[in-house]
Write an enzyme that holds these catalytic residues in place. Sequence first.
Site, PDB file in Angstrom:
ATOM      1  N   GLY A 192      -4.608   1.799   0.717  1.00 53.97           N
ATOM      2  CA  GLY A 192      -3.599   2.499  -0.081  1.00 53.97           C
ATOM      3  C   GLY A 192      -2.653   3.332   0.770  1.00 53.97           C
ATOM      4  N   ARG A 193      -3.225   4.113   1.690  1.00 53.76           N
ATOM      5  CA  ARG A 193      -2.384   5.014   2.496  1.00 53.76           C
ATOM      6  C   ARG A 193      -1.642   4.279   3.610  1.00 53.76           C
ATOM      7  NH1 ARG A 193      -7.660   5.817   2.596  1.00 53.76           N
ATOM      8  NH2 ARG A 193      -8.872   5.580   4.494  1.00 53.76           N
ATOM      9  N   GLU A 249      -7.650  11.490   4.630  1.00 54.07           N
ATOM     10  CA  GLU A 249      -8.383  10.465   3.892  1.00 54.07           C
ATOM     11  C   GLU A 249      -8.968   9.435   4.867  1.00 54.07           C
ATOM     12  OE1 GLU A 249      -7.603   9.237  -0.552  1.00 54.07           O
ATOM     13  OE2 GLU A 249      -6.538   7.835   0.735  1.00 54.07           O
ATOM     14  N   GLU A 252      -4.600   8.351 -13.564  1.00 51.82           N
ATOM     15  CA  GLU A 252      -3.315   9.059 -13.593  1.00 51.82           C
ATOM     16  C   GLU A 252      -2.154   8.083 -13.792  1.00 51.82           C
ATOM     17  OE1 GLU A 252      -5.782   9.518 -11.358  1.00 51.82           O
ATOM     18  OE2 GLU A 252      -5.568  11.435 -10.305  1.00 51.82           O
ATOM     19  N   LYS A 275      -2.711  -0.002  -6.306  1.00 51.85           N
ATOM     20  CA  LYS A 275      -3.477  -1.057  -5.641  1.00 51.85           C
ATOM     21  C   LYS A 275      -4.608  -1.536  -6.556  1.00 51.85           C
ATOM     22  CE  LYS A 275      -6.612  -1.936  -1.894  1.00 51.85           C
ATOM     23  NZ  LYS A 275      -7.261  -1.497  -0.667  1.00 51.85           N
ATOM     24  N   HIS A 324       9.928  31.544   8.643  1.00 53.71           N
ATOM     25  CA  HIS A 324      10.052  32.769   7.855  1.00 53.71           C
ATOM     26  C   HIS A 324       8.886  32.907   6.887  1.00 53.71           C
ATOM     27  CE1 HIS A 324      14.031  33.307   9.587  1.00 53.71           C
ATOM     28  NE2 HIS A 324      14.103  31.976   9.497  1.00 53.71           N
ATOM     29  N   LYS A 352     -13.819  11.679  -9.287  1.00 55.53           N
ATOM     30  CA  LYS A 352     -13.250  10.786 -10.317  1.00 55.53           C
ATOM     31  C   LYS A 352     -14.299  10.508 -11.389  1.00 55.53           C
ATOM     32  CE  LYS A 352     -10.283   7.984  -7.288  1.00 55.53           C
ATOM     33  NZ  LYS A 352     -10.043   6.656  -6.736  1.00 55.53           N
TER      34      LYS A 352
HETATM   35  O1  F6P Z   1      -8.139   8.527  -4.917  1.00 56.56           O
HETATM   36  C1  F6P Z   1      -7.821   7.994  -3.697  1.00 56.56           C
HETATM   37  C2  F6P Z   1      -7.008   6.750  -3.799  1.00 56.56           C
HETATM   38  O2  F6P Z   1      -7.843   5.668  -3.982  1.00 56.56           O
HETATM   39  C3  F6P Z   1      -6.136   6.573  -2.569  1.00 56.56           C
HETATM   40  O3  F6P Z   1      -6.826   6.020  -1.508  1.00 56.56           O
HETATM   41  C4  F6P Z   1      -5.033   5.744  -3.098  1.00 56.56           C
HETATM   42  O4  F6P Z   1      -3.897   5.769  -2.272  1.00 56.56           O
HETATM   43  C5  F6P Z   1      -4.800   6.390  -4.440  1.00 56.56           C
HETATM   44  O5  F6P Z   1      -6.091   6.766  -4.883  1.00 56.56           O
HETATM   45  C6  F6P Z   1      -4.124   5.532  -5.473  1.00 56.56           C
HETATM   46  O6  F6P Z   1      -4.857   4.382  -5.695  1.00 56.56           O
HETATM   47  P1  F6P Z   1      -4.204   3.128  -6.426  1.00 56.56           P
HETATM   48  O7  F6P Z   1      -3.075   2.649  -5.594  1.00 56.56           O
HETATM   49  O8  F6P Z   1      -5.325   2.124  -6.512  1.00 56.56           O
HETATM   50  O9  F6P Z   1      -3.752   3.571  -7.779  1.00 56.56           O
END
Ligand code: F6P
Length: 524
Positions: free
Chosen positions: A254-255, A340, A201, A195, A371, A485
């Site tokens: 995002g979620r 979140e 990452e 987003k 289990h 972060k």
């Molecule tokens: O670190 C949290 C977050 O911002 C989430 O809310 C989001 O889903 C995820 O990182 C990934 O963010 P992006 O889609 O901006 O890479």
Amino acid sequence: MQHSDFPWSRLQAHAASMPALQSLADDAPRGEQLRFDFAGLHLDLSRARIDIELLQLAIEGLQASGLQADRQALFEGELINDSELRPALHPLLRASTPTHERLAPMHAEIVAARSRMLQITEALRGGRGSEVGLIDARAVVNLGIGGSDLGPRLVCEALGDDRLPVHFVANVDGHAFARLAPRLPRETLFVVTSKSFSTRETLLNADSARQWLKGQGVADAELSRHFVVCTARPDRAERFGAAAMLPFAEGVGGRYSLWSTVGFAIAVALGATGFQDLLAGAEAMDQHFLQAPAARNLPVLLGLVHALDRALWHCPTRAVVPYDERLALLPAFLQQLEMESNGKGVDRRQQPLGIGVAPVVWGGVGTDGQHAYFQSLHQGVDVVPVDFLAPIRPDHALREHHNVLLANLLAQSAALCQGQELPPEDPLRAARACPGGRPSTVLLLDQLDAHSLGALLALYEHKVFVQSVVAGINPFDQWGVELGKAIASQIEPALAGDGEQRFDPTTESLLRRIRSVRADSAIQ
Ligand code: F6P
């Protein structure tokens, strides 16, 4: 946005006089009032720690807390995410017509982005990626994390048809990419899903994908045809050089984004019809949430039961246990959705909350969990409410397997509630007894398909919203993730060997250890 006026003390006073769950659950007429059906979902709340009066008090409390106004604000695209001055547009993403006339232009953009996405994904599924400016892909890899990974990965794993293999790399841990890469064909399409298009990452994984393609002999001029970008920040992604860019609005959390172009991998794995069925199931649940009376409204009821488990009955965790191998990622998906969204310590007025909102959400598939951690659910000191889920009709022909599976689900929910006493002469009486009185909900799907999964995920989205209304919090921001972060970005240069900055004693000590082990090994 109204601050919550949820009448906890009235509920507490009533709860103190309620019988134990075992007796409540034995009350057949009560049970009949606590079973609900919608869109192929059957929700049984008869083993929740509520009686009809408590539920009624909770419904009144929710209404007094502003459910009606907040729900309308959500669907009409008001700036309900007030700390970021954004709407929360996930209902609009699956609406067949705009949810408010003001949203018509935005809705048109959503429809246009989706039809472009589906045109591309259908071409890819037909082995004709080159017709839409991409490669004729033989594999697709989604590079994204959090909401840009969990929702799409869950749906693909649940219902993907494997016409075109779809993989996911979320973690910045190089093992994730390095392990997958040897299994990828040169004709791999990477979908960079972010987003913000600033997540370290994802951008690093995208960079490694580009290096890997070069290593496979893909010429520089050909690289862009191996990439699609799905983002709300096309301005940031422009320079990346993907052959296709599929935008979505900043107002999509995002979620909550799997319904947008973030669902590119879903459309690859399920096809256009599957993607549209998923949206239709979610839209049906949206309409139900909007229109059904509170006493029959699944997101309202599930949200209230979960809110009471957390705040009235003081259960700090909740287990999600799908009896369906295909839903193995549901606990992880819900962990992000719930923790979140509602893992907050202050309300919308920035006043501290007296009571927690989101429990720690955890779990895994049944019967495996039986289990492992179920021992603790039955006899541990902490009471952990459980969400049990299963499809009634499986998509395999192994009938005996499914009978065993469903028998186990039914047995676990009953056992947690009923418990077990042993005769006084039993020398292991205390060790073997199960206290019972442990709450659970059971959600049966007629079958797991795109429509019912869409309805299920939207049910959980809205029940999280209901919990946020009870508490008077903003479920659509996530400021808490920023601090870590920021510190990571300061530490990174120190690990790369070019940082001057000094850190706290613990971090410094750990850095020294890392440097000394690295100095002794070939890996730097
Ligand atoms: O670190 C949290 C977050 O911002 C989430 O809310 C989001 O889903 C995820 O990182 C990934 O963010 P992006 O889609 O901006 O890479």
